[in-house]
Design a protein around this motif. Structure first.
Motif, PDB file in Angstrom:
ATOM      1  N   ALA B  76       0.806  -1.216   0.000  1.00 53.51           N
ATOM      2  CA  ALA B  76       0.000   0.000   0.000  1.00 53.51           C
ATOM      3  C   ALA B  76       0.844   1.274   0.000  1.00 53.51           C
ATOM      4  O   ALA B  76       0.310   2.367  -0.163  1.00 53.51           O
ATOM      5  CB  ALA B  76      -0.936  -0.012   1.204  1.00 53.51           C
ATOM      6  N   ASP B  77       2.179   1.141   0.151  1.00 55.30           N
ATOM      7  CA  ASP B  77       3.042   2.330   0.048  1.00 55.30           C
ATOM      8  C   ASP B  77       3.215   2.749  -1.405  1.00 55.30           C
ATOM      9  O   ASP B  77       3.688   3.830  -1.700  1.00 55.30           O
ATOM     10  CB  ASP B  77       4.406   2.039   0.682  1.00 55.30           C
ATOM     11  N   ARG B  78       2.832   1.843  -2.337  1.00 53.18           N
ATOM     12  CA  ARG B  78       2.913   2.147  -3.776  1.00 53.18           C
ATOM     13  C   ARG B  78       1.545   1.914  -4.400  1.00 53.18           C
ATOM     14  O   ARG B  78       1.250   0.839  -4.904  1.00 53.18           O
ATOM     15  CB  ARG B  78       3.952   1.246  -4.454  1.00 53.18           C
ATOM     16  N   ALA B  79       0.700   2.921  -4.347  1.00 56.92           N
ATOM     17  CA  ALA B  79      -0.680   2.752  -4.820  1.00 56.92           C
ATOM     18  C   ALA B  79      -0.731   2.835  -6.344  1.00 56.92           C
ATOM     19  O   ALA B  79      -0.030   3.633  -6.954  1.00 56.92           O
ATOM     20  CB  ALA B  79      -1.574   3.817  -4.211  1.00 56.92           C
ATOM     21  N   VAL B  80      -1.555   1.955  -6.932  1.00 59.41           N
ATOM     22  CA  VAL B  80      -1.650   1.879  -8.387  1.00 59.41           C
ATOM     23  C   VAL B  80      -3.037   2.328  -8.842  1.00 59.41           C
ATOM     24  O   VAL B  80      -4.039   1.958  -8.240  1.00 59.41           O
ATOM     25  CB  VAL B  80      -1.407   0.430  -8.885  1.00 59.41           C
ATOM     26  N   VAL B  81      -3.073   3.127  -9.914  1.00 58.46           N
ATOM     27  CA  VAL B  81      -4.336   3.437 -10.587  1.00 58.46           C
ATOM     28  C   VAL B  81      -4.273   2.757 -11.948  1.00 58.46           C
ATOM     29  O   VAL B  81      -3.378   3.043 -12.742  1.00 58.46           O
ATOM     30  CB  VAL B  81      -4.542   4.954 -10.736  1.00 58.46           C
ATOM     31  N   PHE B  82      -5.197   1.832 -12.187  1.00 59.99           N
ATOM     32  CA  PHE B  82      -5.154   1.011 -13.394  1.00 59.99           C
ATOM     33  C   PHE B  82      -5.959   1.649 -14.533  1.00 59.99           C
ATOM     34  O   PHE B  82      -6.910   2.383 -14.291  1.00 59.99           O
ATOM     35  CB  PHE B  82      -5.760  -0.372 -13.119  1.00 59.99           C
ATOM     36  N   GLN B  83      -5.575   1.286 -15.756  1.00 61.45           N
ATOM     37  CA  GLN B  83      -6.304   1.809 -16.915  1.00 61.45           C
ATOM     38  C   GLN B  83      -7.767   1.385 -16.882  1.00 61.45           C
ATOM     39  O   GLN B  83      -8.662   2.164 -17.178  1.00 61.45           O
ATOM     40  CB  GLN B  83      -5.653   1.314 -18.206  1.00 61.45           C
ATOM     41  N   GLN B  84      -7.988   0.110 -16.496  1.00 57.65           N
ATOM     42  CA  GLN B  84      -9.374  -0.390 -16.463  1.00 57.65           C
ATOM     43  C   GLN B  84      -9.988  -0.253 -15.066  1.00 57.65           C
ATOM     44  O   GLN B  84     -10.837  -1.052 -14.676  1.00 57.65           O
ATOM     45  CB  GLN B  84      -9.427  -1.845 -16.933  1.00 57.65           C
ATOM     46  N   PHE B  85      -9.535   0.722 -14.317  1.00 58.61           N
ATOM     47  CA  PHE B  85     -10.074   1.091 -12.986  1.00 58.61           C
ATOM     48  C   PHE B  85      -9.853   0.010 -11.917  1.00 58.61           C
ATOM     49  O   PHE B  85      -9.410   0.320 -10.834  1.00 58.61           O
ATOM     50  CB  PHE B  85     -11.559   1.450 -13.035  1.00 58.61           C
TER      51      PHE B  85
END
Lengths: 258, 265
Positions: B76-85
């Motif tokens: 959780a220290d590296r949060a990801v926002v994905f293309q397909q949400f």
């Protein structure tokens, strides 16, 4: 839209009943010895409900069969879904279980009847075992496929959010597989009913299958029809209840909206 | 907190000798609270770079460091926002945003406070109890951004986050992200193939070459942006009209076109 669909459905059922009257009572195209008239059906229905047939009234036969179905179905999906989920999530479990499963799967459930009777006697336990074999398979297959088809990025999102293993199973894997799991449940229920009647044809003393068996021996077509329609109505009712549960549980999904 | 470093990173998919070489000797250092965009032709391995920082992929050579420590697994220290949400469709908007906080064992009161704040920040107040499928694509991506931001991550990893949105929604989201970055600056690694988006959002733009992917050129946008006062313009189209913006965009375009021309031979 839903109202109109119900009306169309009722008209179709009504049409078939009229056709039944026409072919048997009114014009006698089908001789009474081959297929009962509505009047004969009504007499048989009154007989089994008021005086009993094959040892019990129709309600008792039906309740006994229904109880068997509910028990067997719960045992089957209670074992099948966890196994399918495990196989879908854990490669090692899949490698271990899948070959055995593939080997057992093509064996028709009814082929287990001799063994079931040998092991468990003529009582309900043997029937539960046979139905279990039939209903178990679709639950396993669909839960397995359900996990396999989860959108990879949803799993990655959960991992990125630091999800601990138990919560991963309970709040991500299982809910994500639910649409497929419910497909499996519907097929399992169908398989349960199909197998029940066959299981009750052998060594039962009560139940809808036993009614069919006795009516066949008595050469009593109207009673055979009573038994068949009872299975149809009960099958429809259980599927309807399952549908209600599904709509409730899957209210979040696109499929659940329609 | 929040530095990212690629040190001579290579990535081979499949067998080490016969496999597909996706990345070769990628080196890039992203400082604290810096916004770096990677642009490149499709299939150049830019998403793989992000996935290695996220911990979804291992490296075949070199090192990927976050806060000077090698990346081992997702966290959780590296949060990801994905293309397909990649939202959880069975959870409401509120439950989606709250999920990571629950994993961090943050108490209910604190959680409610944080979720309410991030709903407000992303203009989602009236949608807290909606399910993702009831929202438009732009709204869903707002939820995904809120879900990442609420964790207060060291770095934010965005993998073509606006790629699945229509042109108008995309512009709104880009403006929104710039606003967010001003209120709450983060170290951001942003992957895109849209050159204008990269120039508009990033402090620096790294251009990747094609197979095996490597960083070919790094363009400093921040110096130009500050000197030419881009921040004085509220709307994206006004910034995109500026001569300094057009100049940078054209320069990156040319660099990318060389890549395509080389493939043509």
């Amino acid at each position: 839209m839903r109202g109109r669909k119900a009306v169309v459905g009722l008209c179709a059922v009504g049409g078939i009943i009229i056709l039944w009257f026409a072919l048997t009572s009114w014009f006698g195209i089908i001789p009474a010895g081959r297929f009962p008239t509505p009047a004969q059906f009504w007499v048989a229905l009154k007989q089994i409900e008021l005086r009993g047939y094959a040892g019990s009234t129709l309600v008792d036969h039906a309740l006994h069969s229904l109880r068997l179905i509910v028990i067997s179905f719960l045992v089957a999906v209670g074992t099948g879904i966890p196994l399918g989920l495990l196989m879908g999530w854990n490669r090692r479990a899949e490698a271990l279980i899948n070959p055995v499963f593939m080997l057992i799967r093509p064996i028709p459930p009814l082929a287990w009847i001799p063994l079931a009777i040998l092991w468990l006697g003529l009582g309900d336990a043997a029937k539960v075992m046979v139905i279990w074999f039939a209903a178990f398979v679709p639950s396993v297959i669909n839960a397995h496929a359900g996990v396999r088809n989860i959108d990879k990025s949803v799993i990655e999102a959960a991992r990125m959010l630091g999800t601990p293993p138990l919560r991963m199973a309970g709040e991500v894997i299982v809910p994500a597989s639910l649409p497929m799991i419910f497909t499996g449940l519907r097929l399992s229920l169908q398989a349960s009913w199909t197998t029940l009647v066959a299981a009750e044809l052998v060594g039962a003393l009560v139940g809808v299958g036993f009614v069919l068996n006795m009516a066949q021996q008595d050469i009593y077509p109207a009673m055979i029809l009573v038994g068949m329609l009872t299975v149809g109505v009960l099958g429809w009712a259980t599927t309807f209840v399952l549908g209600l549960v599904e709509r409730r549980v899957l209210s979040w999904s696109l499929q659940g909206r329609g | 907190m929040g530095s990212i470093r690629f040190e001579g990173v290579g990535k081979v998919f499949g067998n080490a000798r016969t496999g597909f070489k996706a990345l070769d000797d990628v080196s890039l250092a992203i400082g604290e609270k810096e916004f770096v965009a990677i642009v490149g032709p499709s299939g150049c391995g830019k998403t793989t770079c992000l996935r290695m920082v996220a911990g979804f992929e291992g490296v075949s050579a070199g090192k990927v460091l976050v806060n000077d420590r090698p990346v081992v697994r997702p966290g959780a220290d590296r949060a990801v926002v994905f293309q397909q949400f990649a939202l959880f469709p069975w959870k409401t908007v509120r439950q989606n945003i709250e999920f990571g906080l629950r994993n961090k064992r943050i108490g209910k009161d604190q959680r409610d406070h944080l979720v309410a704040g991030s709903l407000k920040l992303m203009s989602l107040e009236s949608h807290g109890d909606a399910y993702p499928h009831q929202l438009s694509g732009g709204m869903q991506q707002r939820v995904a951004i809120a879900r990442a931001y609420v964790l207060d991550p060291d770095v934010l990893l965005m993998d073509e986050p606006f790629g699945a949105l229509d042109a108008q929604t995309r512009v709104v989201m880009q403006e929104e992200l710039v606003r967010l970055a001003r209120v709450n600056p983060r170290t951001v690694l942003f992957i895109t193939h849209a050159v204008e988006e990269a120039v508009y959002l990033a402090d620096r733009v790294a251009i990747m070459s094609r197979r095996p992917g490597t960083i070919k050129e790094i363009i400093d946008v921040k110096t130009v942006r500050l000197a030419e006062r881009w921040d004085g313009h509220e709307r994206i189209e006004d910034v995109m009209d500026l001569e300094s913006f057009v100049h940078l965009r054209t320069r990156i375009w040319k660099s990318l076109r060389e890549e395509k021309a080389e493939i043509g031979h």
